[in-house]
Motif scaffolding. Structure first.
Motif, PDB file in Angstrom:
ATOM      1  N   ASN A 313     -29.073  10.996  11.466  1.00 51.71           N
ATOM      2  CA  ASN A 313     -30.123  11.992  11.260  1.00 51.71           C
ATOM      3  C   ASN A 313     -29.589  13.392  11.512  1.00 51.71           C
ATOM      4  N   LEU A 314     -30.035  14.336  10.713  1.00 50.83           N
ATOM      5  CA  LEU A 314     -29.677  15.737  10.940  1.00 50.83           C
ATOM      6  C   LEU A 314     -30.892  16.417  11.563  1.00 50.83           C
ATOM      7  N   LEU A 315     -30.770  16.702  12.859  1.00 51.50           N
ATOM      8  CA  LEU A 315     -31.897  17.239  13.630  1.00 51.50           C
ATOM      9  C   LEU A 315     -31.683  18.744  13.838  1.00 51.50           C
ATOM     10  N   GLY A 316     -32.693  19.535  13.528  1.00 43.25           N
ATOM     11  CA  GLY A 316     -32.620  20.982  13.755  1.00 43.25           C
ATOM     12  C   GLY A 316     -31.385  21.592  13.106  1.00 43.25           C
ATOM     13  N   GLU A 317     -30.655  22.384  13.903  1.00 45.31           N
ATOM     14  CA  GLU A 317     -29.491  23.124  13.383  1.00 45.31           C
ATOM     15  C   GLU A 317     -28.373  22.223  12.862  1.00 45.31           C
ATOM     16  N   GLN A 318     -28.414  20.922  13.217  1.00 43.41           N
ATOM     17  CA  GLN A 318     -27.364  20.011  12.719  1.00 43.41           C
ATOM     18  C   GLN A 318     -27.327  20.001  11.190  1.00 43.41           C
ATOM     19  N   LEU A 319     -28.462  20.296  10.557  1.00 38.19           N
ATOM     20  CA  LEU A 319     -28.484  20.344   9.093  1.00 38.19           C
ATOM     21  C   LEU A 319     -27.566  21.451   8.583  1.00 38.19           C
ATOM     22  N   THR A 320     -27.673  22.618   9.199  1.00 40.00           N
ATOM     23  CA  THR A 320     -26.849  23.760   8.769  1.00 40.00           C
ATOM     24  C   THR A 320     -25.372  23.447   8.965  1.00 40.00           C
ATOM     25  N   HIS A 321     -25.037  22.854  10.136  1.00 43.21           N
ATOM     26  CA  HIS A 321     -23.630  22.513  10.393  1.00 43.21           C
ATOM     27  C   HIS A 321     -23.134  21.512   9.347  1.00 43.21           C
ATOM     28  N   ALA A 322     -23.959  20.506   9.076  1.00 40.21           N
ATOM     29  CA  ALA A 322     -23.539  19.472   8.123  1.00 40.21           C
ATOM     30  C   ALA A 322     -23.357  20.061   6.726  1.00 40.21           C
ATOM     31  N   ARG A 323     -24.247  20.961   6.334  1.00 37.34           N
ATOM     32  CA  ARG A 323     -24.109  21.621   5.028  1.00 37.34           C
ATOM     33  C   ARG A 323     -22.750  22.318   4.919  1.00 37.34           C
ATOM     34  N   ASN A 324     -22.363  22.987   6.017  1.00 32.71           N
ATOM     35  CA  ASN A 324     -21.089  23.706   6.009  1.00 32.71           C
ATOM     36  C   ASN A 324     -19.892  22.767   5.957  1.00 32.71           C
ATOM     37  N   HIS A 333     -23.280  10.540   1.748  1.00 35.75           N
ATOM     38  CA  HIS A 333     -24.482  10.622   0.915  1.00 35.75           C
ATOM     39  C   HIS A 333     -25.416  11.542   1.670  1.00 35.75           C
ATOM     40  N   PHE A 334     -25.523  12.755   1.200  1.00 37.87           N
ATOM     41  CA  PHE A 334     -26.161  13.838   1.953  1.00 37.87           C
ATOM     42  C   PHE A 334     -27.601  14.028   1.484  1.00 37.87           C
ATOM     43  N   HIS A 335     -28.525  13.977   2.427  1.00 34.41           N
ATOM     44  CA  HIS A 335     -29.950  14.142   2.098  1.00 34.41           C
ATOM     45  C   HIS A 335     -30.515  15.333   2.856  1.00 34.41           C
ATOM     46  N   ASP A 336     -31.072  16.285   2.113  1.00 34.30           N
ATOM     47  CA  ASP A 336     -31.737  17.438   2.722  1.00 34.30           C
ATOM     48  C   ASP A 336     -33.183  17.390   2.234  1.00 34.30           C
ATOM     49  N   TYR A 337     -34.143  17.280   3.183  1.00 35.38           N
ATOM     50  CA  TYR A 337     -35.535  17.056   2.793  1.00 35.38           C
ATOM     51  C   TYR A 337     -36.221  18.309   2.226  1.00 35.38           C
ATOM     52  N   GLY A 338     -35.556  19.462   2.358  1.00 34.51           N
ATOM     53  CA  GLY A 338     -36.149  20.691   1.815  1.00 34.51           C
ATOM     54  C   GLY A 338     -37.286  21.235   2.660  1.00 34.51           C
ATOM     55  N   PRO A 344     -35.809  22.832  16.656  1.00 37.16           N
ATOM     56  CA  PRO A 344     -34.978  21.911  17.417  1.00 37.16           C
ATOM     57  C   PRO A 344     -35.504  20.481  17.332  1.00 37.16           C
ATOM     58  N   LEU A 345     -34.616  19.524  17.130  1.00 37.64           N
ATOM     59  CA  LEU A 345     -34.916  18.090  17.085  1.00 37.64           C
ATOM     60  C   LEU A 345     -35.781  17.674  15.899  1.00 37.64           C
ATOM     61  N   ARG A 346     -36.115  18.615  15.009  1.00 37.56           N
ATOM     62  CA  ARG A 346     -36.905  18.236  13.834  1.00 37.56           C
ATOM     63  C   ARG A 346     -36.002  17.502  12.833  1.00 37.56           C
ATOM     64  N   LYS A 347     -36.535  16.435  12.235  1.00 37.06           N
ATOM     65  CA  LYS A 347     -35.750  15.683  11.257  1.00 37.06           C
ATOM     66  C   LYS A 347     -35.718  16.455   9.936  1.00 37.06           C
ATOM     67  N   LEU A 348     -34.547  17.007   9.600  1.00 33.88           N
ATOM     68  CA  LEU A 348     -34.456  17.862   8.411  1.00 33.88           C
ATOM     69  C   LEU A 348     -33.663  17.222   7.279  1.00 33.88           C
ATOM     70  N   GLY A 349     -32.893  16.204   7.605  1.00 37.00           N
ATOM     71  CA  GLY A 349     -32.100  15.534   6.584  1.00 37.00           C
ATOM     72  C   GLY A 349     -31.360  14.375   7.221  1.00 37.00           C
ATOM     73  N   HIS A 350     -30.569  13.669   6.440  1.00 37.51           N
ATOM     74  CA  HIS A 350     -29.726  12.627   7.015  1.00 37.51           C
ATOM     75  C   HIS A 350     -28.494  12.420   6.143  1.00 37.51           C
ATOM     76  N   ILE A 351     -27.511  11.754   6.727  1.00 34.41           N
ATOM     77  CA  ILE A 351     -26.291  11.402   6.004  1.00 34.41           C
ATOM     78  C   ILE A 351     -26.148   9.889   6.089  1.00 34.41           C
ATOM     79  N   THR A 352     -25.814   9.254   4.970  1.00 35.08           N
ATOM     80  CA  THR A 352     -25.465   7.832   5.016  1.00 35.08           C
ATOM     81  C   THR A 352     -24.028   7.682   4.516  1.00 35.08           C
ATOM     82  N   VAL A 353     -23.238   6.887   5.226  1.00 32.73           N
ATOM     83  CA  VAL A 353     -21.923   6.510   4.696  1.00 32.73           C
ATOM     84  C   VAL A 353     -21.891   4.992   4.595  1.00 32.73           C
TER      85      VAL A 353
END
Ligand code: ADP
Ligand code: MG
Length: 370
Positions: A313-324, A333-338, A344-353
């Motif tokens: 799960n990409l929680l809070g700012e982790q989404l921005t880091h993962a995008r970079n 497999h990158f998912h950004d919920y838009g 903080p701690l909000r579910k914003l996206g996830h990555i599956t490998v």
């Protein structure tokens, strides 16, 4: 049940427009259904991929009726939908998941009592009300005080070491009863998704092993490393739940495994579950397609996991880091919920490998201190 299938291009209405609604809508759209969303936030994640949105609160009866009139059936992506509001639609539209499933799963106490009544093991718990004699609850300490309604991702929960701490959090049980659950020293947290298809066949997705960060799901590893004894209990519990609930739609079942290999149910979710997101890329039928097939009375093929998977799960700012980092990870497999807001701690996206190599390459995510 064995009802007639509801075929595309019928319109499916989804109450709730978060990421679960979004991934449900994507599956339904792929199959050629039309999709409408009811959610108070304009351009919410699900509305971004759907045909139309009705912008209104979940308990707005006029708006719900408007949605019902435009749809062949309604489903919900979360359990805190107003039961009273849905009851008024009973004669207007089909609600395949039914109201009973919602009534059970939207109240922690009702849910635990349902599990207990069906001999499904749970963590020891007791009801706490303003009038409860707190000298009698020692057996549940140290424990966790949980509200019975509206809790999610650790909201509405506090760790309790002694009775004084219970009184200090009296706001949790002033309006409605809360539950006090004994803190369990589990060895694993696991989950499965289960559903029944249009032929009343039970389908259970593989067991996921879950790790949490501050009460919020962080990673799921599939298949979970469990013994045959644990796997058997999980299958029995999931099958029993599907039958007892006359299940339509996906049910997420969160469980704990103890050191002596007992499986205890933690909680139920009457919808696809965060720990099942891996199924989009790793399986022949994702939990979202499974949910859509179940509520439209279609059959589901025997489930097959193509490759082991890790979901992060990409929680809070982790989404921005993962995008970079995205340009360095062709295996993601990158998912950004838009979602419009990073919190903080909000579910914003996830990555599956998927596949052992990709999991090994990304296993630093599995460290709990990350
Ligand atoms: P939520 O509705 O927030 O998901 P849960 O009851 O699933 O609420 O609790 C969130 C997490 O807190 C669980 O996944 C688990 O990690 C931890 N937890 C909950 N109950 C217990 C318990 N009785 N003993 C130990 N850990 C618990
Ligand atoms: Mg939970």
């Amino acid at each position: 049940m064995n009802k007639a299938p509801i075929l595309p291009p019928a319109t499916i209405g989804i109450i709730g427009g978060g990421q679960l609604g979004q991934m449900l809508a994507q599956s339904a759209k792929t199959m050629g259904y039309h999709v409408g969303i009811l959610d108070p936030i304009p351009d919410c994640p699900a509305a971004q991929v759907s045909d139309f949105q009705i912008i209104a609160a979940y308990d707005d009866q006029v708006a719900l009726k408007k949605l019902a009139n435009k749809c062949a059936l309604l489903t919900y992506e979360f359990e805190n939908v107003s039961l009273i509001a849905l009851e008024t639609l009973k004669n207007d539209v089909s609600l395949p998941q039914g109201l009973r499933l919602l009534a059970i799963t939207q109240n922690r106490l009702v849910e635990k009592n349902f599990l207990r009544a069906n001999d499904i093991p749970t963590v020891p718990f007791t009801e706490i009300q303003a009038t409860t004699d707190l000298t009698t609850v020692g057996a549940y300490l140290p424990g966790i005080l949980k509200t019975t309604v509206g809790g999610y991702d650790g909201h509405g929960q506090v760790d309790i070491a002694n009775t004084t701490m219970i009184t200090a959090h009296a706001q949790l049980y002033q309006q409605a009863p809360a539950i006090l659950e004994k803190r369990l020293a589990f060895v694993q947290e696991i989950s499965v998704m289960v559903t029944q298809d249009g032929l009343d066949q039970v389908h259970i997705w593989p067991i996921a092993e879950n790790k949490h960060e501050q009460h919020v799901l962080k990673t799921s590893l599939i298949p979970a490393q469990v013994s045959p004894k644990v796997a058997l209990q999980v299958t029995q519990i999931a099958t029993k739940l599907a039958k007892k609930l006359d299940l339509r739609g996906v049910l997420g079942v969160e469980m704990f495994v103890t050191a002596d290999e007992q499986v205890l149910v933690n909680e139920l979710a009457p919808r696809p579950h965060n720990s099942g997101h891996y199924s989009i890329e790793a399986m022949n039928v994702s939990q979202f397609e499974g949910h859509i097939r179940s509520i439209t009375n279609l059959p589901i093929a025997p489930l097959k996991l193509y490759q082991p998977a890790l979901m992060v799960n990409l929680l809070g700012e982790q989404l921005t880091h993962a995008r970079n980092e995205l340009s360095h990870h062709p295996e993601w497999h990158f998912h950004d919920y838009g979602k419009a807001q990073i919190r903080p701690l909000r579910k914003l996206g996830h990555i599956t490998v998927i596949g052992t190599n990709a999991i090994n390459h990304n296993k630093n995510w599995l460290k709990t201190d990350k």
